[in-house]
Design an enzyme around this catalytic site. Structure first.
Site, PDB file in Angstrom:
ATOM      1  CE  LYS A 286       9.954   1.606   0.811  1.00 54.23           C
ATOM      2  NZ  LYS A 286      11.103   0.715   1.104  1.00 54.23           N
TER       3      LYS A 286
ATOM      4  CE  LYS B 195      -3.674   2.192   2.585  1.00 55.08           C
ATOM      5  NZ  LYS B 195      -4.510   2.140   3.756  1.00 55.08           N
TER       6      LYS B 195
HETATM    7  N1  CTP Z   1      19.805   0.516   7.660  1.00 60.39           N
HETATM    8  C1  CTP Z   1      21.137   0.776   8.021  1.00 60.39           C
HETATM    9  N2  CTP Z   1      22.127   0.731   7.083  1.00 60.39           N
HETATM   10  C2  CTP Z   1      21.822   0.437   5.796  1.00 60.39           C
HETATM   11  C3  CTP Z   1      20.497   0.169   5.411  1.00 60.39           C
HETATM   12  C4  CTP Z   1      19.499   0.215   6.381  1.00 60.39           C
HETATM   13  O1  CTP Z   1      21.430   1.038   9.189  1.00 60.39           O
HETATM   14  N3  CTP Z   1      22.811   0.430   4.908  1.00 60.39           N
HETATM   15  C5  CTP Z   1      18.761   0.597   8.661  1.00 60.39           C
HETATM   16  C6  CTP Z   1      17.796   1.753   8.401  1.00 60.39           C
HETATM   17  O2  CTP Z   1      18.339   2.983   8.876  1.00 60.39           O
HETATM   18  C7  CTP Z   1      16.576   1.298   9.164  1.00 60.39           C
HETATM   19  C8  CTP Z   1      16.631  -0.233   9.080  1.00 60.39           C
HETATM   20  O3  CTP Z   1      17.950  -0.543   8.609  1.00 60.39           O
HETATM   21  O4  CTP Z   1      16.711   1.689  10.512  1.00 60.39           O
HETATM   22  C9  CTP Z   1      15.592  -0.851   8.166  1.00 60.39           C
HETATM   23  O5  CTP Z   1      15.719  -0.287   6.909  1.00 60.39           O
HETATM   24  P1  CTP Z   1      15.060  -0.916   5.611  1.00 60.39           P
HETATM   25  O6  CTP Z   1      14.316   0.174   4.908  1.00 60.39           O
HETATM   26  O7  CTP Z   1      14.355  -2.179   5.870  1.00 60.39           O
HETATM   27  O8  CTP Z   1      16.412  -1.274   4.791  1.00 60.39           O
HETATM   28  P2  CTP Z   1      16.977  -0.637   3.472  1.00 60.39           P
HETATM   29  O9  CTP Z   1      18.152  -1.450   3.072  1.00 60.39           O
HETATM   30  O10 CTP Z   1      17.194   0.837   3.654  1.00 60.39           O
HETATM   31  O11 CTP Z   1      15.778  -0.916   2.448  1.00 60.39           O
HETATM   32  P3  CTP Z   1      15.267  -0.076   1.172  1.00 60.39           P
HETATM   33  O12 CTP Z   1      16.425   0.060   0.233  1.00 60.39           O
HETATM   34  O13 CTP Z   1      14.149  -0.932   0.610  1.00 60.39           O
HETATM   35  O14 CTP Z   1      14.769   1.240   1.704  1.00 60.39           O
END
Ligand code: CTP
Length: 142
Positions: free
Chosen positions: A53, A51
């Protein structure tokens, strides 16, 4: 008497395709709460990801993401949530909310206010450079 208060931290996310940035996040949270403490991962349910994204195609469904996260030594439990907010956390016993630097939207702002009023600490941790689920998907796509 010096009563020891066990720390319980929660953090929010989708955590599809677990990667080093996630492992580092959980490791840092575990460091904050210590060994008798608890690390709870608030894990967004599939319906709400679709929903909020649209077009975001997760590799793993909720049950699989939950199993993977709960298999980690640094994490105690993965708890489902629909949207970030007080409703998601009101039945969770915790004292620290850990967020990433990108967690600045209105829903988080509301939650930060609620935390301040309810004696919960809010800790922002930096992201790990150079990796994300989006980036991983791009690499896998070639
Ligand atoms: N996070 C992190 N370091 C990264 C990627 C994510 O510390 N390199 C942390 C984010 O700050 C958040 C948590 O992981 O607190 C969950 O993020 P999520 O959105 O599930 O992961 P992403 O890899 O950022 O996914 P997307 O690319 O789909 O946004």
């Amino acid at each position: 008497m010096n009563e020891k208060v066990n720390k319980t931290a929660i953090t929010f996310g989708v955590f599809d395709l677990l990667h080093f940035g996630h492992f580092e996040l959980f490791r840092r949270i575990r460091e904050i709460v210590g060994e008798p403490g608890k690390v709870y991962v608030m894990l967004q349910v599939d319906e709400m990801i679709e929903k909020y994204k649209p077009g975001c195609k997760n590799v793993y469904d909720f049950a699989t993401r939950q199993k993977m996260i709960e298999s980690l030594r640094t994490v105690d439990k993965a708890i489902p949530y629909e949207v970030v907010g007080v409703d998601a956390v009101k039945n969770v016993d915790f004292n620290i909310l850990v967020v990433g630097p990108e967690h600045t939207n209105e829903r988080f702002q509301e939650l930060f206010k609620w935390c301040a009023k309810n004696g919960k600490e809010v800790v922002t941790l930096p992201r790990t450079d150079g990796i994300s689920t989006t980036r991983l998907k791009e690499i896998l796509r070639g």
